[in-house]
Design a protein around this motif. Structure first.
Motif, PDB file in Angstrom:
ATOM      1  N   LYS A   8      37.218  20.919  47.850  1.00  0.00           N
ATOM      2  CA  LYS A   8      37.521  22.156  47.146  1.00  0.00           C
ATOM      3  C   LYS A   8      36.626  23.237  47.719  1.00  0.00           C
ATOM      4  N   ILE A   9      37.238  24.291  48.209  1.00  0.00           N
ATOM      5  CA  ILE A   9      36.420  25.413  48.684  1.00  0.00           C
ATOM      6  C   ILE A   9      36.486  26.523  47.644  1.00  0.00           C
ATOM      7  N   LEU A  10      35.361  26.751  47.016  1.00  0.00           N
ATOM      8  CA  LEU A  10      35.287  27.868  46.070  1.00  0.00           C
ATOM      9  C   LEU A  10      35.082  29.122  46.886  1.00  0.00           C
ATOM     10  N   GLN A  11      35.850  30.144  46.568  1.00  0.00           N
ATOM     11  CA  GLN A  11      35.712  31.372  47.342  1.00  0.00           C
ATOM     12  C   GLN A  11      35.504  32.550  46.421  1.00  0.00           C
ATOM     13  N   TRP A  12      34.585  33.406  46.772  1.00  0.00           N
ATOM     14  CA  TRP A  12      34.481  34.659  46.052  1.00  0.00           C
ATOM     15  C   TRP A  12      33.877  35.742  46.936  1.00  0.00           C
ATOM     16  N   ILE A  13      33.892  36.975  46.421  1.00  0.00           N
ATOM     17  CA  ILE A  13      33.317  38.065  47.196  1.00  0.00           C
ATOM     18  C   ILE A  13      32.301  38.834  46.352  1.00  0.00           C
ATOM     19  N   HIS A  14      31.374  39.457  47.031  1.00  0.00           N
ATOM     20  CA  HIS A  14      30.485  40.429  46.394  1.00  0.00           C
ATOM     21  C   HIS A  14      30.741  41.767  47.048  1.00  0.00           C
ATOM     22  N   LEU A  15      30.940  42.799  46.238  1.00  0.00           N
ATOM     23  CA  LEU A  15      31.088  44.134  46.812  1.00  0.00           C
ATOM     24  C   LEU A  15      29.698  44.706  47.077  1.00  0.00           C
ATOM     25  N   CYS A  16      29.555  45.352  48.229  1.00  0.00           N
ATOM     26  CA  CYS A  16      28.236  45.871  48.609  1.00  0.00           C
ATOM     27  C   CYS A  16      28.302  47.392  48.767  1.00  0.00           C
TER      28      CYS A  16
END
Ligand code: AMP
Length: 405
Positions: free
Chosen positions: A217-225
């Motif tokens: 399982k690849i958990l994916q997320w982003i952080h806005l910078c």
């Protein structure tokens, strides 16, 4: 279970030793077909266990057909890159550890003399990159006449890299072979299909794209910078709080050097891969990372091609990739062979347009996450419409255009 595949005990024990509990999908499909001496046409991206899928039946063939006298190579494996050749070689050694077979590897960038010593030995399995091997064939320091199994790994990339002509010539030299396997990340596109037609004889076609459970399982997320400084602060926080091992991707060599400088000044140990790096330095960086000496590897996409690092816990996109396809390639380095992985993208405003493209391509939403003490100050720029809304809108627009006509 591996012992249900009719493999020799020596091979089953090696699988156990390597921590392989049960065969992956591609292994279940390829091994029995290959053991019936059929040619194989397999679509298998990295991370599916493809290497063992071709090595195990080839080793079984060598065990079933022992040769009387020592001699030249009987199983030839071609790979597009040096790194991949070295990884396949390492797996060949590991899987043959309870047999007496000799494995060798020949790639460009390594002293030519060393190859000659190797080729003069008794050799059962040779892993090679096409260019260097072809030089040996032309100089008659490599004899293809004893090759019985010919294996092409990542054929699509070999074609992309312009090796098609050479590989065809090597295949012609190895014309007394009994069997050929062609492995490719994808079988789409005319190139691989034509190539397969030329080289294979009535192959069994196996399509094993990595299943969810195989990929892990690849958990994916982003952080806005907000900006570069905010991005670095996020990276530092993630590295210090969440990560066991990570590959951090940047888009250029200059960006890599810039990031290294920042990490070094913060005392965060790292190693790196860049395109124009001597082979021994690349190998050393990979070895240090694999051995767990350094937890952080920084790489550009070009430099990271073909590297197998089995258990990275995190892939971090410090710069978003140019295409969604590269995104998928990058994150495929985590969550391999059933393990869990995490892919985190640090996204500045100028990279935001890539996010919906990746979401459409992977079919998964990239959730936004926030680290409480490092919240972005700016609001997220408005993203283009999401997948669900887009088709309706588009078709409505199209209808209007049609009506006008
Ligand atoms: P590959 O697709 O050949 O690059 O393999 C990806 C990773 O999966 C490698 O690190 C292998 O050592 C590992 N692997 C291969 N086969 C198995 C298996 N049956 N069970 C668990 N891990 C495996």
């Amino acid at each position: 279970m591996f012992d249900e595949l009719d493999l020799d005990d020596a091979l089953v024990s090696a699988c156990k030793e390597m921590g392989f509990k049960k065969p992956t999908g591609i292994q279940q499909q390829v091994i029995p077909a290959a053991m019936e001496m059929r040619d194989i046409l397999a679509s298998a991206p990295t991370g599916t266990g493809k290497t063992a899928a071709f090595l195990l039946p080839a080793l079984q063939f060598l065990l079933d057909n022992p040769r009387r006298d020592p001699g030249a190579c009987r199983v030839l494996i071609l790979t597009p890159t040096r790194e991949l050749a070295l990884q396949v070689f390492e797996q060949a050694k590991a899987l043959s550890q309870f047999t007496r077979f000799n494995c060798g590897v020949i790639t460009g960038g390594i002293n030519y003399g060393t190859d000659k010593d190797l080729l003069e030995q008794n050799l059962d399995i040779l892993v090679a990159t096409p260019g260097r091997l072809f030089e040996h064939i032309e100089k008659e320091s490599f004899d293809c006449r004893e090759i019985e199994i010919f294996i092409l790994d990542e054929a699509d990339r070999m074609l992309d890299m312009g090796f098609g002509g050479i590989v065809n010539q090597i295949a012609a030299e190895a014309r007394w072979r009994k069997q050929t396997y062609l492995f490719s990340a994808t079988l789409e596109g005319g190139g691989v299909a034509r190539f397969a037609r030329d080289i294979l004889n009535d192959p069994i076609e196996v399509q094993a794209s990595a299943t969810r459970s195989e990929q892990g399982k690849i958990l994916q997320w982003i952080h806005l910078c907000d900006d570069a400084a905010h991005k670095f602060a996020l990276l530092r926080h993630i590295l210090q709080n969440q990560v066991q091992t990570a590959i951090v991707f940047v888009k250029t060599r200059d960006r890599l050097m810039e990031l290294r400088g920042k990490l070094d000044s913060e005392g965060i140990a790292n190693c790196y891969l860049q395109g124009e790096m001597p082979q021994d330095k690349r190998n050393l960086a990979i070895a240090r990372f694999k051995a767990g000496e350094v937890k952080l590897l920084i790489a550009t996409d070009v430099a990271a091609r073909g590297i197998d690092v089995p258990d990275v816990s995190h892939v971090i996109n410090y710069d978003m990739p140019r295409t969604a396809d590269i995104y998928l390639h990058r994150i495929g380095r985590t969550g391999r062979a059933g393990k869990k992985g995490t892919a985190i993208s640090l996204v500045e405003a100028h990279d935001i347009a890539m996010v919906p493209k990746v979401e459409r391509y992977t079919g998964e939403a990239l959730k936004r996450r926030v680290i409480e003490e490092l919240k972005p100050k700016h609001k997220a720029p408005k993203l283009p419409a999401k997948k669900k809304k887009a088709p309706g809108k588009k078709s409505a627009a199209k209808k209007k255009v049609k009506k006008k006509k």
